[in-house]
Design an enzyme around this catalytic site. Sequence first.
Site, PDB file in Angstrom:
ATOM      1  N   HIS A   1       0.912  -1.128   0.074  1.00 51.79           N
ATOM      2  CA  HIS A   1       0.451   0.086   0.175  1.00 51.79           C
ATOM      3  C   HIS A   1       1.214   1.297  -0.154  1.00 51.79           C
ATOM      4  O   HIS A   1       0.497   2.039  -0.800  1.00 51.79           O
ATOM      5  CB  HIS A   1      -0.810   0.367   1.637  1.00 51.79           C
ATOM      6  CG  HIS A   1      -1.881   1.399   1.228  1.00 51.79           C
ATOM      7  ND1 HIS A   1      -2.911   1.238   2.382  1.00 51.79           N
ATOM      8  CD2 HIS A   1      -1.861   2.107   0.637  1.00 51.79           C
ATOM      9  CE1 HIS A   1      -3.549   2.278   1.879  1.00 51.79           C
ATOM     10  NE2 HIS A   1      -3.500   3.022   0.964  1.00 51.79           N
TER      11      HIS A   1
ATOM     12  N   HIS B   1       2.594  11.108   0.424  1.00 47.19           N
ATOM     13  CA  HIS B   1       3.064  10.399   2.014  1.00 47.19           C
ATOM     14  C   HIS B   1       4.819  10.905   1.193  1.00 47.19           C
ATOM     15  O   HIS B   1       5.667  11.186   2.628  1.00 47.19           O
ATOM     16  CB  HIS B   1       3.446   9.066   2.119  1.00 47.19           C
ATOM     17  CG  HIS B   1       1.922   8.971   2.594  1.00 47.19           C
ATOM     18  ND1 HIS B   1       1.095   9.056   4.045  1.00 47.19           N
ATOM     19  CD2 HIS B   1       0.815   8.339   1.812  1.00 47.19           C
ATOM     20  CE1 HIS B   1      -0.229   8.685   4.049  1.00 47.19           C
ATOM     21  NE2 HIS B   1      -0.314   8.448   2.415  1.00 47.19           N
TER      22      HIS B   1
ATOM     23  N   GLU C   1       0.700   7.669  -3.489  1.00 48.42           N
ATOM     24  CA  GLU C   1       1.623   7.409  -2.320  1.00 48.42           C
ATOM     25  C   GLU C   1       2.488   8.269  -2.229  1.00 48.42           C
ATOM     26  O   GLU C   1       3.011   9.452  -1.277  1.00 48.42           O
ATOM     27  CB  GLU C   1       2.444   6.158  -2.393  1.00 48.42           C
ATOM     28  CG  GLU C   1       0.862   5.485  -2.362  1.00 48.42           C
ATOM     29  CD  GLU C   1      -0.418   5.369  -0.673  1.00 48.42           C
ATOM     30  OE1 GLU C   1       0.926   5.345   0.573  1.00 48.42           O
ATOM     31  OE2 GLU C   1      -0.707   5.494  -0.609  1.00 48.42           O
TER      32      GLU C   1
END
Length: 425
Positions: free
Chosen positions: A92, A164, A160
Amino acid sequence: MLLNKGLLASLLAYTTTAFDLQHIFYKEQYSCPISLPASCSNNTEIKDSCCFEFPGGIMLQTQFWDYIPPKGVSDPDELVRHLGPLDSFTNHGLWPDNCDGTYAQFCNRESNIDDVWHLLNDDQFNGRDDLPINGTDLLETMDMYWKSNTGDDESLWVHEYNKHGTCIRTLYPDCYKKWGVAGNSKKQAVYDYFRIAMKLFHDKDTYQTLKSAGIEPSVEKSYTKLEISNALKEGHSGEVVHFLCDRHGSLNQIWYFHSLKGSLLGEKFVPISALPKGSNCPDDNIKWYPKGHVPSSYRPPNGNHPGTRGVVRIGNGKGFLIKNGHWYLKGTPANFFLIEAPFGNYYLKTRMGYCGIDNSNKVLACNKNVAQAAQFEYDAKKGYIGYNGAYDWYATKYPRGNQQAPVYAGSNDDGYNFQLKFVKA
């Protein structure tokens, strides 16, 4: 898609030997002191942000178990193409949470990317002896093990990194300059983020950890929360692992928590217990459905659904939010739409536009000029709206009469603190 034997062998070497160095550069001009404490364990300030990850000092390695195939897909090879290997979770992401369990998101628009495929095919990351893994080989393992539940894997990778990866301070361009890195430092940070995220994912083989404890995917079998928790601890140095279930009561997410010693490039991850977040899995009768299984309760999503309509009220006070995101007391509250984001969390939208949070002052704004639609948490049981892992909001003034009060994410000892509650229409 199947990995060839040569590539598989190189990936195995990559996961076990390629990351023993303090940094990846043989001619490094800068290194981190080995005496530095692990992130979130220091008692004094660490000034060198290239050697100490702060405030995002808790590194989460998160995994999916997506098992419901696209309509009409049942062939095993096609299942692998859409869902990843049948005997493996999929990646993930790698998330830098703050020490208190909150987190930042979309931290640096200048570092955002809109492409991964071309970047990892760049000459900067291929055909060199000093690379831990070629960009093309990294891309191939990402194709296999980093899958999106929307079918668009690269969009997940871009999301992502932008959400992040741009918040990991030890990957900032100034740090690469200190290490004397040749080449494009923005591209280097992207490459490093993905290779380290994949390395840590391969180190956490959740499927084999559960299988070793007698827990395997099954339509008939079910397990207890304690059984799964104890099994996952064995694969994480005895530390508690966070896991989640989907709406069908089946295991579908795993979160491994770590602190970090030094720069992310040193990859000195220290397993720690999950911060208390609360699993949504039941105590008993947890399913772990095999890939390809479609539960009888499953209903395909409606791609044209605009989201859930409702109003946003002040949860422990008077008033509501109006269309620009401000707090107001009189008249009628604005209609808000709570929209599921593609890879988790939710968007908020009014007729003025999407809602965002200004990174400089944390003010909530909803209008067509919002540069980055924020991703909000939503507590379906309580109706509360959260941001970056917290459900606290405040205003610096009370909106008396016809006044509007801007709303800020977080709390303030000198302000008016409250929750925002989404009430379905």
